[in-house]
Design a protein around this motif. Structure first.
Motif, PDB file in Angstrom:
ATOM      1  N   ASP A  71       6.795  27.442 -31.580  1.00 35.21           N
ATOM      2  CA  ASP A  71       7.476  26.660 -30.535  1.00 35.21           C
ATOM      3  C   ASP A  71       7.400  27.353 -29.172  1.00 35.21           C
ATOM      4  O   ASP A  71       7.626  26.741 -28.133  1.00 35.21           O
ATOM      5  CB  ASP A  71       8.963  26.457 -30.890  1.00 35.21           C
ATOM      6  CG  ASP A  71       9.131  25.804 -32.264  1.00 35.21           C
ATOM      7  OD1 ASP A  71       8.179  25.128 -32.710  1.00 35.21           O
ATOM      8  OD2 ASP A  71      10.200  25.970 -32.888  1.00 35.21           O
ATOM      9  N   GLY A  72       7.218  28.670 -29.201  1.00 32.05           N
ATOM     10  CA  GLY A  72       7.098  29.415 -27.953  1.00 32.05           C
ATOM     11  C   GLY A  72       8.399  29.992 -27.435  1.00 32.05           C
ATOM     12  O   GLY A  72       8.409  30.612 -26.369  1.00 32.05           O
ATOM     13  N   SER A 168       6.438  28.619 -14.053  1.00 28.92           N
ATOM     14  CA  SER A 168       6.008  29.453 -15.165  1.00 28.92           C
ATOM     15  C   SER A 168       6.027  30.883 -14.646  1.00 28.92           C
ATOM     16  O   SER A 168       5.836  31.105 -13.447  1.00 28.92           O
ATOM     17  CB  SER A 168       4.597  29.040 -15.596  1.00 28.92           C
ATOM     18  OG  SER A 168       3.829  30.181 -15.888  1.00 28.92           O
ATOM     19  N   ASP A 201       9.255  23.495 -24.481  1.00 29.93           N
ATOM     20  CA  ASP A 201       8.561  24.295 -25.494  1.00 29.93           C
ATOM     21  C   ASP A 201       7.095  23.879 -25.639  1.00 29.93           C
ATOM     22  O   ASP A 201       6.620  22.979 -24.936  1.00 29.93           O
ATOM     23  CB  ASP A 201       9.326  24.288 -26.830  1.00 29.93           C
ATOM     24  CG  ASP A 201       9.218  22.962 -27.583  1.00 29.93           C
ATOM     25  OD1 ASP A 201       8.341  22.134 -27.259  1.00 29.93           O
ATOM     26  OD2 ASP A 201      10.026  22.753 -28.514  1.00 29.93           O
ATOM     27  N   LYS A 202       6.392  24.519 -26.569  1.00 29.06           N
ATOM     28  CA  LYS A 202       4.944  24.301 -26.712  1.00 29.06           C
ATOM     29  C   LYS A 202       4.589  22.885 -27.143  1.00 29.06           C
ATOM     30  O   LYS A 202       3.445  22.458 -27.004  1.00 29.06           O
ATOM     31  CB  LYS A 202       4.371  25.282 -27.747  1.00 29.06           C
ATOM     32  CG  LYS A 202       4.204  26.688 -27.229  1.00 29.06           C
ATOM     33  CD  LYS A 202       3.442  27.514 -28.257  1.00 29.06           C
ATOM     34  CE  LYS A 202       3.165  28.900 -27.775  1.00 29.06           C
ATOM     35  NZ  LYS A 202       2.503  29.725 -28.801  1.00 29.06           N
ATOM     36  N   HIS A 203       5.600  22.164 -27.716  1.00 32.87           N
ATOM     37  CA  HIS A 203       5.337  20.788 -28.149  1.00 32.87           C
ATOM     38  C   HIS A 203       5.763  19.784 -27.085  1.00 32.87           C
ATOM     39  O   HIS A 203       5.741  18.578 -27.325  1.00 32.87           O
ATOM     40  CB  HIS A 203       6.094  20.494 -29.457  1.00 32.87           C
ATOM     41  CG  HIS A 203       5.935  21.573 -30.480  1.00 32.87           C
ATOM     42  ND1 HIS A 203       4.754  21.798 -31.152  1.00 32.87           N
ATOM     43  CD2 HIS A 203       6.802  22.528 -30.924  1.00 32.87           C
ATOM     44  CE1 HIS A 203       4.900  22.835 -31.970  1.00 32.87           C
ATOM     45  NE2 HIS A 203       6.134  23.296 -31.840  1.00 32.87           N
ATOM     46  N   ASP A 220       7.512  32.457 -24.377  1.00 34.00           N
ATOM     47  CA  ASP A 220       6.143  32.630 -23.905  1.00 34.00           C
ATOM     48  C   ASP A 220       6.146  32.481 -22.380  1.00 34.00           C
ATOM     49  O   ASP A 220       6.622  31.473 -21.861  1.00 34.00           O
ATOM     50  CB  ASP A 220       5.297  31.526 -24.573  1.00 34.00           C
ATOM     51  CG  ASP A 220       3.830  31.622 -24.251  1.00 34.00           C
ATOM     52  OD1 ASP A 220       3.489  31.974 -23.106  1.00 34.00           O
ATOM     53  OD2 ASP A 220       3.020  31.310 -25.151  1.00 34.00           O
ATOM     54  N   ASP A 222       4.103  31.621 -20.350  1.00 31.87           N
ATOM     55  CA  ASP A 222       3.391  30.472 -19.782  1.00 31.87           C
ATOM     56  C   ASP A 222       4.222  29.193 -19.791  1.00 31.87           C
ATOM     57  O   ASP A 222       3.846  28.203 -19.159  1.00 31.87           O
ATOM     58  CB  ASP A 222       2.092  30.209 -20.568  1.00 31.87           C
ATOM     59  CG  ASP A 222       1.034  31.270 -20.284  1.00 31.87           C
ATOM     60  OD1 ASP A 222       1.080  31.860 -19.182  1.00 31.87           O
ATOM     61  OD2 ASP A 222       0.208  31.512 -21.168  1.00 31.87           O
ATOM     62  N   LEU A 223       5.351  29.195 -20.513  1.00 31.71           N
ATOM     63  CA  LEU A 223       6.149  27.960 -20.602  1.00 31.71           C
ATOM     64  C   LEU A 223       6.842  27.643 -19.279  1.00 31.71           C
ATOM     65  O   LEU A 223       7.286  28.544 -18.566  1.00 31.71           O
ATOM     66  CB  LEU A 223       7.211  28.080 -21.698  1.00 31.71           C
ATOM     67  CG  LEU A 223       6.726  28.130 -23.146  1.00 31.71           C
ATOM     68  CD1 LEU A 223       7.927  28.159 -24.101  1.00 31.71           C
ATOM     69  CD2 LEU A 223       5.813  26.949 -23.473  1.00 31.71           C
TER      70      LEU A 223
END
Ligand SMILES: O=C(O)CCC(=O)C(=O)O
Ligand SMILES: [Fe+2]
Length: 254
Positions: A71-72, A168, A201-203, A220, A222-223
């Motif tokens: 998920d990050g 980010s 999140d990543k999703h 993360d 990058d999020l």
């Protein structure tokens, strides 16, 4: 969406009144009437690294490590001992904050309103905090092959009425920051105080995290995330685990 602007160019701040052995932060304000009382036990001279040691491998479940990858982001609550938390809270109140900047000397407070101070070895609690974070980075290196070589952190204070718009931590063209971690210092923070960290999140799912004391949110770098406008002073330590670094001190200490 707000244009992403680098916030990486603020690391060369000069410490003009460092907190150090001759100028220790205290748990209680100095009072001339009590000058002859030995209040050493009240000062952070008594702090030790052991107060900040966390067995990260026990604190973080395998499920959480999987969540960080999938998920990050994750949240860990009740991170440090009461002593360590108190010391960080006390030190955050002694810090001489400066306006955070976006690019060389430019402050745009409607994008980013925090006031910050980078943690150096001249800080007591903050420096122990950073060492503990390095131990967490070592765990991420071992279990996730994160490739972290160095961590950096600053105390941050958002005055009432300020936040930090969507961004980010790795602006366009940069990738040095691997993992961001924000530790919160605010007692009795409620939803009506604003100041939540919003994170995508990543999703693509949207989450909101309250900045309550002794909570560490890890994500993360990058999020995309933002800090909602705070309605009271909001204290934190923003932390980055980086893949660059001239001295690979994490590996050396293992
Ligand atoms: O304080 C927070 O919750 C996040 C701060 C942040 O995003 C930053 O300093 O880059
Ligand atoms: Fe950020």
């Amino acid at each position: 969406m707000t244009k992403i602007i680098s916030n990486l160019n603020v690391t060369k701040l000069v410490v003009d009144h460092p907190i150090g052995p001759d100028n220790p932060p205290r748990f209680t304000p100095y009072s001339p009437n009590c000058a002859d009382i030995d209040d050493k036990s009240l000062s952070q001279d008594a702090l030790q690294m052991s107060d900040f040691e966390v067995c990260w491998a026990d604190k973080l479940t395998d499920k959480q490590l999987d969540q960080l990858v999938d998920d990050g982001w994750i949240v860990i609550d009740e991170v440090f001992t009461h002593t360590a938390l108190l010391a960080l809270q006390a030190e955050s109140g002694f810090v001489q904050y400066r306006d955070a900047e976006l690019t060389a000397g430019v402050r745009i407070s409607d994008i980013r309103g925090d006031r910050i101070r980078w943690i150096t070895k001249n800080f007591f609690a903050g420096f122990y905090y950073l060492q503990s974070i390095n131990a967490l980075a070592a765990l991420f290196n071992q279990s996730l092959f994160a490739g972290i070589r160095h961590s950096e952190a600053h105390y941050a204070c958002y005055p009432a009425g300020f936040g930090y718009q969507w961004h980010s931590d790795n602006p366009a063209g940069r990738d040095e920051r691997v993992i961001s971690a924000v530790f919160y210092l605010n007692d009795e923070w409620t939803a009506s105080d604003g100041g939540a960290l919003e994170i995508i999140d990543k999703h693509g799912s949207h989450h909101s995290v309250m900045p309550v004391a002794n909570r560490l949110v890890i994500f993360d770098s990058d999020l995309q995330h933002q800090v909602q406008i705070a309605h009271r002073q909001r204290y934190s330590i923003a932390t980055w685990m980086r893949r660059d670094g001239l001295v690979p001190f994490i590996e050396d200490s293992m």
